[in-house]
Design an enzyme around this catalytic site. Structure first.
Site, mmCIF file in Angstrom:
data_model
loop_
_atom_site.group_PDB
_atom_site.id
_atom_site.type_symbol
_atom_site.label_atom_id
_atom_site.label_comp_id
_atom_site.label_asym_id
_atom_site.label_seq_id
_atom_site.Cartn_x
_atom_site.Cartn_y
_atom_site.Cartn_z
ATOM 1 N N GLY A 1 0.888 -1.228 0.090
ATOM 2 C CA GLY A 1 -0.143 -0.146 0.017
ATOM 3 C C GLY A 1 0.970 1.112 -0.015
ATOM 4 O O GLY A 1 1.898 1.207 -0.759
ATOM 5 N N CYS A 2 0.337 2.349 0.455
ATOM 6 C CA CYS A 2 1.105 3.737 0.713
ATOM 7 C C CYS A 2 2.323 3.354 1.405
ATOM 8 O O CYS A 2 2.565 2.736 2.542
ATOM 9 C CB CYS A 2 0.259 4.701 1.583
ATOM 10 N N TYR A 3 3.472 3.815 0.761
ATOM 11 C CA TYR A 3 4.772 3.468 1.315
ATOM 12 C C TYR A 3 5.097 4.200 2.736
ATOM 13 O O TYR A 3 5.963 3.948 3.424
ATOM 14 C CB TYR A 3 6.006 3.583 0.229
#
Length: 148
Positions: A44-46
């Site tokens: 997902g979002c880093y």
């Protein structure tokens, strides 16, 4: 099913394709192969991945992380865009996934724990999505191998 991640071979694993991904076993391909000390995790979002690994995992296993940096990787040998910008990746059309590059101090001691932890903080069964974040750039991937 085990996924082999050694310093002799880089492997990209799309964890969406493995319904029993939470039971991944990391194993060596030969007696002479060392576990990789480098891995890139797409979850997902880093920024979220960075928080879970650099803060939470590091708290559980102090001194285990040598380096942790956010970036992008493509599971394809020839991605649509070879050197994308953040904006390119955000479109979901670049062929890249947001990842956290992790280098471990002692892979023999922490690699398997890191992979187990990875499957505890995100859901690999939601294709190209983590929470409210949707798009290919948020796909679940594990890239491993030493740069040589």
């Amino acid at each position: 099913m085990g996924n082999i991640c050694t310093s002799e071979r880089a492997t990209a694993v799309n964890s969406n394709q493995h319904p029993s991904a939470s039971t991944v076993v990391v194993q060596q391909s030969s007696a002479n192969a060392d576990l990789s000390n480098k891995v890139a995790l797409g979850a997902g979002c880093y920024w979220g991945t960075e928080k879970f690994i650099k803060k939470d995992f590091q708290k559980r296993f102090p001194g285990s992380i040598k380096l942790g940096e956010v970036g992008f990787m493509s599971p394809e040998d020839n991605p649509r865009i070879s050197n994308p910008t953040y904006r390119d990746v955000c479109t979901g059309r670049s062929g890249h996934v947001e990842v956290l590059y992790v280098e471990l101090n002692d892979p023999e001691k922490h690699f398997e724990e890191l992979i187990r932890f990875f499957f505890q903080f995100h859901d690999p069964t939601t294709e190209n999505r983590q929470g409210n974040d949707k798009g290919f750039q948020y796909a679940s991937y594990i890239f491993c191998g030493n740069a040589q």
